[in-house]
Scaffold this motif. Structure first.
Motif, short mmCIF file in Angstrom:
data_model
loop_
_atom_site.label_atom_id
_atom_site.label_comp_id
_atom_site.label_asym_id
_atom_site.label_seq_id
_atom_site.Cartn_x
_atom_site.Cartn_y
_atom_site.Cartn_z
N GLY A 30 0.82 -1.21 0.00
CA GLY A 30 0.00 0.00 0.00
C GLY A 30 0.85 1.25 0.00
N ARG A 31 0.21 2.37 -0.28
CA ARG A 31 0.92 3.64 -0.31
C ARG A 31 1.55 3.94 1.04
N SER A 32 2.62 4.67 0.99
CA SER A 32 3.28 5.10 2.20
C SER A 32 2.28 5.87 3.07
N ASN A 33 2.29 5.59 4.38
CA ASN A 33 1.45 6.32 5.33
C ASN A 33 -0.01 5.83 5.38
N VAL A 34 -0.33 4.77 4.65
CA VAL A 34 -1.72 4.30 4.63
C VAL A 34 -2.09 3.58 5.93
N GLY A 35 -1.06 3.09 6.64
CA GLY A 35 -1.33 2.44 7.94
C GLY A 35 -0.98 0.96 8.01
N LYS A 36 -0.02 0.51 7.20
CA LYS A 36 0.37 -0.91 7.19
C LYS A 36 1.00 -1.32 8.52
N SER A 37 1.97 -0.55 8.98
CA SER A 37 2.66 -0.90 10.23
C SER A 37 1.71 -0.77 11.42
N THR A 38 0.88 0.25 11.38
CA THR A 38 -0.12 0.45 12.45
C THR A 38 -1.09 -0.73 12.52
N PHE A 39 -1.41 -1.29 11.36
CA PHE A 39 -2.29 -2.46 11.30
C PHE A 39 -1.71 -3.61 12.14
N LYS A 51 7.41 -0.31 13.54
CA LYS A 51 7.66 1.15 13.61
C LYS A 51 6.70 1.90 12.70
N THR A 52 6.07 2.92 13.30
CA THR A 52 5.11 3.73 12.53
C THR A 52 5.54 5.19 12.60
N SER A 53 4.96 6.01 11.77
CA SER A 53 5.33 7.43 11.78
C SER A 53 4.29 8.28 11.08
N PRO A 56 5.67 9.87 5.95
CA PRO A 56 5.71 8.70 5.09
C PRO A 56 7.13 8.19 4.91
N GLY A 57 7.25 6.92 4.58
CA GLY A 57 8.57 6.36 4.28
C GLY A 57 9.25 5.75 5.48
N LYS A 58 8.49 5.46 6.54
CA LYS A 58 9.11 4.94 7.76
C LYS A 58 9.67 3.53 7.54
N LEU A 79 5.99 -4.10 4.62
CA LEU A 79 6.85 -3.70 3.50
C LEU A 79 6.84 -2.18 3.35
N PRO A 80 7.89 -1.63 2.75
CA PRO A 80 7.89 -0.19 2.48
C PRO A 80 6.72 0.18 1.57
N GLY A 81 6.12 1.31 1.81
CA GLY A 81 5.01 1.76 0.98
C GLY A 81 5.48 2.30 -0.34
N THR A 145 -8.22 1.24 5.39
CA THR A 145 -7.72 1.72 6.69
C THR A 145 -8.33 3.09 7.05
N LYS A 146 -8.15 3.46 8.28
CA LYS A 146 -8.57 4.77 8.81
C LYS A 146 -10.08 4.96 8.70
N CYS A 147 -10.82 3.86 8.89
CA CYS A 147 -12.29 3.92 8.80
C CYS A 147 -12.91 4.77 9.90
N ASP A 148 -12.10 5.09 10.94
CA ASP A 148 -12.61 5.98 12.00
C ASP A 148 -12.90 7.39 11.49
N TYR A 149 -12.34 7.73 10.32
CA TYR A 149 -12.56 9.07 9.77
C TYR A 149 -13.87 9.20 9.01
N PHE A 173 -11.11 -1.47 8.37
CA PHE A 173 -10.18 -1.50 9.50
C PHE A 173 -9.96 -0.10 10.06
N SER A 174 -9.69 -0.05 11.36
CA SER A 174 -9.31 1.20 11.99
C SER A 174 -8.44 0.90 13.21
N SER A 175 -7.39 1.70 13.37
CA SER A 175 -6.52 1.51 14.53
C SER A 175 -7.17 2.07 15.80
N1 LIG Z 1 -6.90 7.76 12.68
C1 LIG Z 1 -6.18 6.75 12.22
N2 LIG Z 1 -4.86 6.91 12.00
C2 LIG Z 1 -4.15 5.86 11.51
C3 LIG Z 1 -4.77 4.60 11.23
N3 LIG Z 1 -3.83 3.77 10.76
C4 LIG Z 1 -2.67 4.48 10.72
N4 LIG Z 1 -2.86 5.74 11.17
C5 LIG Z 1 -1.82 6.79 11.27
O1 LIG Z 1 -1.24 6.99 9.99
C6 LIG Z 1 0.16 7.26 10.08
C7 LIG Z 1 0.95 6.32 9.21
O2 LIG Z 1 0.84 5.00 9.70
P1 LIG Z 1 1.94 3.89 9.38
O3 LIG Z 1 1.41 2.64 9.97
O4 LIG Z 1 3.30 4.32 9.81
O5 LIG Z 1 1.88 3.83 7.78
P2 LIG Z 1 2.67 2.85 6.78
O6 LIG Z 1 1.69 2.41 5.76
O7 LIG Z 1 3.35 1.77 7.55
O8 LIG Z 1 3.72 3.83 6.10
P3 LIG Z 1 5.18 3.48 5.44
O9 LIG Z 1 5.96 2.71 6.44
O10 LIG Z 1 5.72 4.83 5.12
O11 LIG Z 1 4.90 2.70 4.18
C8 LIG Z 1 0.48 7.17 11.57
O12 LIG Z 1 0.49 8.47 12.10
C9 LIG Z 1 -0.66 6.37 12.16
O13 LIG Z 1 -0.94 6.67 13.50
C10 LIG Z 1 -6.19 4.47 11.51
O14 LIG Z 1 -6.83 3.42 11.30
N5 LIG Z 1 -6.83 5.56 12.00
#
Ligand SMILES: Nc1nc2c(ncn2[C@@H]2O[C@H](COP(=O)(O)OP(=O)(O)OP(=O)(O)O)[C@@H](O)[C@H]2O)c(=O)[nH]1
Ligand SMILES: [Mg+2]
Length: 195
Positions: A30-39, A51-53, A56-58, A79-81, A145-149, A173-175
């Motif tokens: 998925g795209r960088s910052n979409v929430g893969k690591s947070t998942f 590790k999350t951030s 993007p690009g963490k 994986l890297p986004g 992801t980010k269905c809470d929004y 899904f939502s974190s």
């Molecule tokens: N509100 C909300 N924020 C989220 C959710 N999932 C991820 N985030 C936020 O989105 C940002 C990016 O999340 P990451 O998990 O680091 O994204 P990634 O896809 O791993 O990004 P790369 O490692 O760059 O590919 C962080 O600030 C998270 O807290 C979600 O379901 N809801």
């Protein structure tokens, strides 16, 4: 279904350095910052496992996590986004080659999971990734992801759009809300059992 335990296995720059294992593996795309690591952190209830951030690009390597569900163990490969503009063209191309090699040749990989941000339209690089997977006959599901929004209504609509466009099973899904975890884990475990 719940996750009982999870551990970080290894970070690897490419397929060759990934350890062989007989556990079923899922690749997180998925795209960088979409929430893969947070998942990974949300599913395992371990906020610092992957590790999350906000930037993007963490994630820069293939990071393997062993997940122990109530029924069966499996691996999530973080994986890297894609679509992270600040990485040089050379680095992007080199990662692209490593990613394609990993997806085509990783023996225990049973399915990819492509993440889509619920707030945004499907992007061009999501479509390109999906076309590449289909061309290579690699199975994939989508996770919104980010269905809470967005509202429940919008979630249902968005799932229908993604399912229609990609012809893949699509899950919400939502974190911020653990209600989605059970269904996702059950779905993955089912895929393993029917594989
Ligand atoms: N509100 C909300 N924020 C989220 C959710 N999932 C991820 N985030 C936020 O989105 C940002 C990016 O999340 P990451 O998990 O680091 O994204 P990634 O896809 O791993 O990004 P790369 O490692 O760059 O590919 C962080 O600030 C998270 O807290 C979600 O379901 N809801
Ligand atoms: Mg990441």
């Amino acid at each position: 279904m719940k996750i009982k335990d999870a551990k970080f296995l290894i970070s690897s720059p490419n397929l060759k350095l990934c350890p062989s294992t007989n556990l079923a593996e899922f690749a997180l795309l998925g795209r960088s910052n979409v929430g893969k690591s947070t998942f990974i952190n949300t599913l395992t209830n371990r906020q610092k496992l992957a590790k999350t951030s906000n930037t993007p690009g963490k994630t820069r390597l293939i990071n393997l996590f062993e997940i122990q569900s109530e029924k069966i163990p499996f691996i999530l490969a973080d994986l890297p986004g894609y679509g992270y503009a600040k990485v040089s063209k050379k680095e992007q191309e080199s990662w692209q080659r490593n990613l394609e090699e990993y997806l085509l040749k990783r023996e225990n990989l049973i399915c990819s999971i492509q993440f889509i941000d619920a707030r945004h339209d499907i992007q061009k690089n999501d479509i390109l990734m999906q076309e590449w997977l289909k061309y290579n006959k690699l199975p994939c599901i989508n996770i919104l992801t980010k269905c809470d929004y967005i509202s429940r209504n919008e979630i249902a609509k968005k799932i229908a759009i993604v399912e229609k466009q990609f012809n893949n099973k699509t899950l919400a899904f939502s974190s911020k809300n653990r209600i989605y975890c059970d269904e996702v884990v059950s779905y993955l475990v089912n895929l393993i059992q029917n594989n």
